[in-house]
Design a protein around this motif. Structure first.
Motif, mmCIF file in Angstrom:
data_model
loop_
_atom_site.group_PDB
_atom_site.id
_atom_site.type_symbol
_atom_site.label_atom_id
_atom_site.label_comp_id
_atom_site.label_asym_id
_atom_site.label_seq_id
_atom_site.Cartn_x
_atom_site.Cartn_y
_atom_site.Cartn_z
ATOM 1 N N TYR A 138 0.827 -1.201 0.000
ATOM 2 C CA TYR A 138 0.000 0.000 0.000
ATOM 3 C C TYR A 138 0.861 1.251 0.000
ATOM 4 N N ASP A 151 0.544 5.057 1.411
ATOM 5 C CA ASP A 151 -0.307 5.639 2.466
ATOM 6 C C ASP A 151 -1.243 6.723 1.937
ATOM 7 N N ASP A 182 -2.893 6.335 -0.979
ATOM 8 C CA ASP A 182 -3.752 5.656 -1.957
ATOM 9 C C ASP A 182 -5.211 6.044 -1.747
ATOM 10 N N ILE A 192 -7.605 4.088 -2.156
ATOM 11 C CA ILE A 192 -8.216 2.945 -1.468
ATOM 12 C C ILE A 192 -7.697 2.989 -0.027
ATOM 13 N N SER A 193 -8.583 3.022 0.913
ATOM 14 C CA SER A 193 -8.214 3.233 2.312
ATOM 15 C C SER A 193 -7.186 2.208 2.786
ATOM 16 N N ILE A 194 -6.101 2.708 3.329
ATOM 17 C CA ILE A 194 -5.065 1.829 3.870
ATOM 18 C C ILE A 194 -5.605 1.033 5.062
ATOM 19 N N ALA A 195 -6.655 1.554 5.681
ATOM 20 C CA ALA A 195 -7.271 0.850 6.808
ATOM 21 C C ALA A 195 -7.785 -0.521 6.376
ATOM 22 N N GLN A 196 -8.225 -0.646 5.129
ATOM 23 C CA GLN A 196 -8.688 -1.948 4.643
ATOM 24 C C GLN A 196 -7.542 -2.954 4.600
ATOM 25 N N ARG A 205 4.076 -0.807 3.612
ATOM 26 C CA ARG A 205 3.501 0.531 3.466
ATOM 27 C C ARG A 205 4.584 1.455 2.925
ATOM 28 N N HIS A 232 -1.556 5.160 -5.413
ATOM 29 C CA HIS A 232 -1.914 3.807 -5.840
ATOM 30 C C HIS A 232 -0.772 3.154 -6.621
#
Length: 84
Positions: free
Chosen positions: A15, A17, A19, A21-25, A44, A50
């Protein structure tokens, strides 16, 4: 995340950080795999989106991926490939 118990192969999550698309996912997926004792690696890249843009991060990601494939695919592929 609901089906993490069915994961049978090692997983590498990469990932940036920043991106969209949520890094939490990714963190949730990694944490779930880790807690279940599954083999997983979370990478990370700070300040990346992305697609990686920093040459140093691009080199690092390729080295990590090739090393990952060597560790997890080489033993099975060598067993299946016959010598010339």
């Amino acid at each position: 995340v609901t089906h993490l118990r069915t994961v049978t192969r090692p997983v590498m999550l990469i990932y940036g950080d920043l991106d969209f698309i949520s890094i939490a996912q990714g963190e949730e997926m990694f944490t779930g795999l880790y807690r279940l004792g599954k083999e997983a690696e979370f990478v990370r890249y700070w300040g990346e989106w992305h697609g990686l843009e920093s040459p140093a991060n691009i080199r690092d990601s390729w080295q990590r991926m090739l090393s990952w494939f060597d560790r997890h695919l080489r033993s099975t592929s060598n067993d299946e490939v016959s010598s010339p």
